[in-house]
Design a protein around this motif. Structure first.
Motif, PDB file in Angstrom:
ATOM      1  N   LYS A  32      -7.543  19.717  14.633  1.00  0.00           N
ATOM      2  CA  LYS A  32      -9.177  20.418  13.383  1.00  0.00           C
ATOM      3  C   LYS A  32     -10.036  19.886  13.388  1.00  0.00           C
ATOM      4  N   THR A  33     -11.090  20.630  12.958  1.00  0.00           N
ATOM      5  CA  THR A  33     -12.527  19.705  13.074  1.00  0.00           C
ATOM      6  C   THR A  33     -13.074  19.599  12.294  1.00  0.00           C
ATOM      7  N   CYS A  34     -13.416  17.996  12.919  1.00  0.00           N
ATOM      8  CA  CYS A  34     -14.247  17.481  11.212  1.00  0.00           C
ATOM      9  C   CYS A  34     -15.095  17.169  11.294  1.00  0.00           C
ATOM     10  N   LEU A  35     -16.008  16.984  12.427  1.00  0.00           N
ATOM     11  CA  LEU A  35     -17.452  16.904  12.198  1.00  0.00           C
ATOM     12  C   LEU A  35     -17.572  17.346  14.136  1.00  0.00           C
ATOM     13  N   GLN A  36     -18.903  18.104  13.610  1.00  0.00           N
ATOM     14  CA  GLN A  36     -19.729  18.484  15.047  1.00  0.00           C
ATOM     15  C   GLN A  36     -20.683  17.947  14.389  1.00  0.00           C
ATOM     16  N   GLY A  37     -21.522  17.417  16.164  1.00  0.00           N
ATOM     17  CA  GLY A  37     -22.350  16.544  16.319  1.00  0.00           C
ATOM     18  C   GLY A  37     -23.236  17.170  17.828  1.00  0.00           C
ATOM     19  N   GLN A  38     -24.601  16.787  18.387  1.00  0.00           N
ATOM     20  CA  GLN A  38     -25.324  17.506  19.155  1.00  0.00           C
ATOM     21  C   GLN A  38     -25.248  15.515  20.161  1.00  0.00           C
ATOM     22  N   ALA A  39     -26.375  15.195  19.783  1.00  0.00           N
ATOM     23  CA  ALA A  39     -26.743  13.715  20.940  1.00  0.00           C
ATOM     24  C   ALA A  39     -26.423  12.993  20.490  1.00  0.00           C
ATOM     25  N   VAL A  40     -25.510  11.163  20.884  1.00  0.00           N
ATOM     26  CA  VAL A  40     -24.537  10.638  20.454  1.00  0.00           C
ATOM     27  C   VAL A  40     -25.468   9.627  20.794  1.00  0.00           C
ATOM     28  N   GLY A  41     -25.655   8.538  20.631  1.00  0.00           N
ATOM     29  CA  GLY A  41     -26.996   7.102  21.419  1.00  0.00           C
ATOM     30  C   GLY A  41     -26.036   6.861  21.600  1.00  0.00           C
ATOM     31  N   PRO A  42     -26.851   5.091  21.486  1.00  0.00           N
ATOM     32  CA  PRO A  42     -26.878   3.785  21.226  1.00  0.00           C
ATOM     33  C   PRO A  42     -26.178   3.027  19.524  1.00  0.00           C
ATOM     34  N   HIS A  43     -26.043   3.860  18.551  1.00  0.00           N
ATOM     35  CA  HIS A  43     -25.813   3.850  17.210  1.00  0.00           C
ATOM     36  C   HIS A  43     -25.146   5.291  16.503  1.00  0.00           C
ATOM     37  N   TYR A  44     -25.026   5.456  16.849  1.00  0.00           N
ATOM     38  CA  TYR A  44     -23.992   6.557  16.346  1.00  0.00           C
ATOM     39  C   TYR A  44     -23.143   5.907  15.099  1.00  0.00           C
ATOM     40  N   GLU A  45     -23.556   7.039  13.952  1.00  0.00           N
ATOM     41  CA  GLU A  45     -22.555   6.634  12.543  1.00  0.00           C
ATOM     42  C   GLU A  45     -22.486   7.625  11.955  1.00  0.00           C
ATOM     43  N   LYS A  46     -22.208   8.306  11.456  1.00  0.00           N
ATOM     44  CA  LYS A  46     -21.586   9.492  10.893  1.00  0.00           C
ATOM     45  C   LYS A  46     -20.507   9.704   9.754  1.00  0.00           C
ATOM     46  N   ARG A  47     -20.611   9.542   8.550  1.00  0.00           N
ATOM     47  CA  ARG A  47     -19.328  10.544   7.442  1.00  0.00           C
ATOM     48  C   ARG A  47     -19.134  11.743   7.252  1.00  0.00           C
ATOM     49  N   PHE A  48     -17.976  12.206   6.928  1.00  0.00           N
ATOM     50  CA  PHE A  48     -17.550  13.352   6.653  1.00  0.00           C
ATOM     51  C   PHE A  48     -16.339  13.100   5.933  1.00  0.00           C
ATOM     52  N   ASP A  49     -15.899  14.423   5.197  1.00  0.00           N
ATOM     53  CA  ASP A  49     -15.018  14.306   4.040  1.00  0.00           C
ATOM     54  C   ASP A  49     -13.477  13.999   5.323  1.00  0.00           C
ATOM     55  N   PRO A  50     -13.226  12.825   3.519  1.00  0.00           N
ATOM     56  CA  PRO A  50     -12.325  12.100   4.294  1.00  0.00           C
ATOM     57  C   PRO A  50     -11.235  13.530   4.643  1.00  0.00           C
ATOM     58  N   ILE A  51      -9.996  12.861   5.672  1.00  0.00           N
ATOM     59  CA  ILE A  51      -8.949  13.798   6.436  1.00  0.00           C
ATOM     60  C   ILE A  51      -7.650  12.605   6.074  1.00  0.00           C
ATOM     61  N   GLU A  52      -6.534  13.030   7.006  1.00  0.00           N
ATOM     62  CA  GLU A  52      -5.270  12.202   7.338  1.00  0.00           C
ATOM     63  C   GLU A  52      -4.755  12.491   8.902  1.00  0.00           C
ATOM     64  N   ALA A  53      -4.553  11.620   8.883  1.00  0.00           N
ATOM     65  CA  ALA A  53      -4.427  12.078  10.313  1.00  0.00           C
ATOM     66  C   ALA A  53      -3.644  10.476  10.942  1.00  0.00           C
ATOM     67  N   GLN A  54      -2.970  11.170  12.018  1.00  0.00           N
ATOM     68  CA  GLN A  54      -2.090  10.103  13.003  1.00  0.00           C
ATOM     69  C   GLN A  54      -3.011   9.746  14.808  1.00  0.00           C
ATOM     70  N   VAL A  55      -3.688  10.851  14.946  1.00  0.00           N
ATOM     71  CA  VAL A  55      -4.272  10.975  16.240  1.00  0.00           C
ATOM     72  C   VAL A  55      -5.231  11.446  15.960  1.00  0.00           C
ATOM     73  N   VAL A  56      -6.480  11.525  16.508  1.00  0.00           N
ATOM     74  CA  VAL A  56      -8.140  12.537  16.925  1.00  0.00           C
ATOM     75  C   VAL A  56      -8.106  11.877  17.936  1.00  0.00           C
ATOM     76  N   ARG A  57      -9.280  12.657  18.289  1.00  0.00           N
ATOM     77  CA  ARG A  57      -9.675  12.804  19.791  1.00  0.00           C
ATOM     78  C   ARG A  57     -11.395  13.246  19.121  1.00  0.00           C
ATOM     79  N   LEU A  58     -12.090  12.281  20.287  1.00  0.00           N
ATOM     80  CA  LEU A  58     -14.367  13.595  20.346  1.00  0.00           C
ATOM     81  C   LEU A  58     -13.615  13.798  21.239  1.00  0.00           C
TER      82      LEU A  58
END
Ligand code: FHN
Length: 555
Positions: free
Chosen positions: A508-534
């Motif tokens: 399931k997707t909790c965040l979508q984005g375009q560029a990242v860069g050297p200092h990327y930081e974003k908050r999203f609605d809380p999720i609970e999971a053991q496994v995540v991925r970029l």
């Protein structure tokens, strides 16, 4: 910290515990230079200032010439440059209030404009409506207020007709260049800087296009012939006296000085509404630099009116207030003995070790053995701390109520010097276990997914050239609650990505984005999971990240 013995005469041997001396080949600094380096390393924190007529446009100094701004327009900005609110004493007072001990000013950036009264080209601040010697006034204010002063002087010069390369970014060729003549011009200007505004703490060269190591070393020899204790960085074309990791905290290194240079916002020169770093990021960056045995040169870009934005002044004053209370754990310390991680750093002085905890993974912090006995401990940031020491190492417990949002500092007094303890790498905890779809040339040791979660911003996960999509997967071993992600991209290549979490058998997707860069930081609605991925969906070239971390749900 097992430093190899550095033979630099009696001076250092009398001032620095034997454990700190490091053996180096013949090019040992002179006693005068060694003394200056010692002072500078103990100062730990300086102000970088990028300024010029380009502030009238709010675009990046040097780089926007011939890119966002046509060259002719860029080169005419000086005719309107009239920062009447420029007050050197006020700038220096801000640096002092921040706890900064030195200032480095761009006397000439790649755009060729000179912020000093030079006799070697008319393209300078004396020929603007301001008509004042900014460098002279700032150098005088530094002397008056007891702040060391140094100059940033770009080696490349995309404006000067003798320098072979031009804008944008050095990508064009001048019609009739003469590198030898330009080299002489560069030396003539560095002579002016040292003789008219010195003695300087540092000559901060930058972007040595066309300058090989030999030419760069000759330039260093030239400036050191004018001032034998001047410190020179590693950007003349030759190694100089210290390393300069940029926009990231340097890796732990104690055998050769280093200084991270970083912007308080995103751009080096002033830009309207440029996002500014939080106090937490500013202070943790400084402490991690000190923990890695390095300095932080923190950059502000004054406005076209000649002032440092008030919000930046306030941020710097907040840093200064923190240093007023806890500066003993930063100034005149050396890094270690524990190497920094994302959650932790340590500094040391005499028989004291300061533990800096930025985040707690559990009820206590466990650390490998120190090789010295802890005879007492206290919480510099207030409250109580319990330190248990056994054969397996240290267990440090601080009650939740005494844990600080930015840095919880535990002060340990040892039964002997802390300065000759060999640097200790803290083993990464077992989790998260990481995997990825691709590793650069299958070189897992140097470019594997582990490098993106080791807390060391000098290592990176990398993928093969020609890779245009990839994933990085983290298994935390148990369900965890997250509400954000932080990433430091090594090169700007990602163009579309998702942050996903495993829900049963599906992603399931909790965040979508375009560029990242050297200092990327974003908050999203809380999720609970053991496994995540970029999940990188589109990249212009093999994606590569210094660091990736999920952010725990805010309490
Ligand atoms: O191109 C410059 C940049 O504008 C800035 O001056 C930084 C500061 O370290 N140095 C170069 C980029 O590495």
């Amino acid at each position: 910290m097992k430093f190899k013995l550095l033979v630099i005469g009696t001076f250092l041997a009398t001032c620095v515990p034997a454990g700190l001396l490091a053996a180096e080949p013949a090019a040992s600094p002179s006693p005068e230079l060694a003394a200056r380096l010692q002072w500078w390393r103990e100062a730990r924190f300086g102000m970088f200032i990028h300024w010029g007529p380009v502030s009238l446009k709010g675009t990046e100094i040097g780089w926007s010439r011939g890119a966002q701004i046509p060259i002719e327009e860029y080169d005419s900005l000086y005719k309107k440059f009239n920062p009447t609110k420029f007050d050197a004493d006020a700038w220096v007072s801000v640096a002092k209030a921040a706890g900064m001990k030195y200032i480095i000013l761009t006397t000439k950036h790649h755009d060729g404009f000179c912020l000093f009264d030079t006799k070697h080209n008319d393209y300078n601040v004396m020929n603007t409506p301001l008509g004042r010697d900014v460098t002279g006034e700032l150098a005088a204010a530094c002397r008056k207020q007891g702040i060391a002063f140094g100059t940033y002087h770009s080696v490349c010069d995309w404006y000067h007709p003798l320098f072979p390369l031009g804008s944008p970014g050095g990508s064009t060729k001048k019609p009739s260049p003469d590198l030898e003549a330009y080299d002489r011009h560069l030396r003539a200007q560095t002579t002016e800087l040292i003789r008219n505004y010195g003695p300087l703490l540092i000559m901060w060269f930058d972007v040595p296009q066309m300058f090989d190591r030999q030419r760069g070393q000759a330039l260093i020899d030239h400036v050191r012939g004018l001032q034998k204790d001047i410190i020179v960085n590693d950007r003349s074309g030759a190694p100089g006296d210290y390393d300069t990791p940029e926009q990231r905290v340097g890796a732990y290194q104690d055998h050769r000085p280093w200084e991270t240079c970083m912007t308080i916002c995103n751009q080096w020169a002033w830009k309207p509404d440029d996002p500014m770093k939080s106090l937490k990021e500013c202070l943790q960056t400084l402490v991690k630099c000190a923990g890695g045995d390095g300095n932080l040169l923190f950059n502000v870009g004054p406005t076209p009116e000649g002032i440092i934005e008030d919000r930046q002044v306030q941020r710097l004053k907040e840093m200064g207030a923190w240093l007023e209370k806890y500066g003993q754990s930063v100034y005149a310390t050396r890094g270690g003995p524990y190497k920094p991680t994302r959650q932790f750093a340590s500094t040391r002085k005499g028989n004291v070790v300061y533990l800096h905890v930025f985040a707690w993974d559990g009820p206590a912090l466990t650390l490998p053995p120190l090789g010295r006995k802890v005879v007492s401990s206290s919480l510099l940031t207030g409250g109580s701390v319990q330190v248990r020491q056994g054969a397996e190492g240290l267990t440090v417990t601080v009650p939740e109520a005494n844990r600080r949002e930015i840095d919880t500092i535990i002060k340990l007094e040892l039964d002997g010097s802390a300065m000759d303890i060999a640097a200790i790498k803290i083993p990464r905890s077992e989790f998260p276990r990481v995997s990825s779809s691709n590793v650069f040339q299958k070189d897992v040791d140097n470019y594997g997914p582990e490098q993106a979660v080791d807390g060391d911003e000098a290592t990176r996960w990398a993928t093969d050239a020609g890779t245009h999509s990839a994933w990085l997967e983290l298994d935390y071993g148990r369900p965890r609650r997250f509400s954000g992600v932080k990433m430091a991209e090594s090169y700007d290549r990602v163009r579309k990505f998702e942050i996903q979490y495993k829900a049963g058998a599906e992603w399931k997707t909790c965040l979508q984005g375009q560029a990242v860069g050297p200092h990327y930081e974003k908050r999203f609605d809380p999720i609970e999971a053991q496994v995540v991925r970029l999940n990188i969906l589109e990249a212009i070239e093999g994606p590569t990240l210094f660091e990736f971390s999920m952010l725990a749900e805010k309490p």
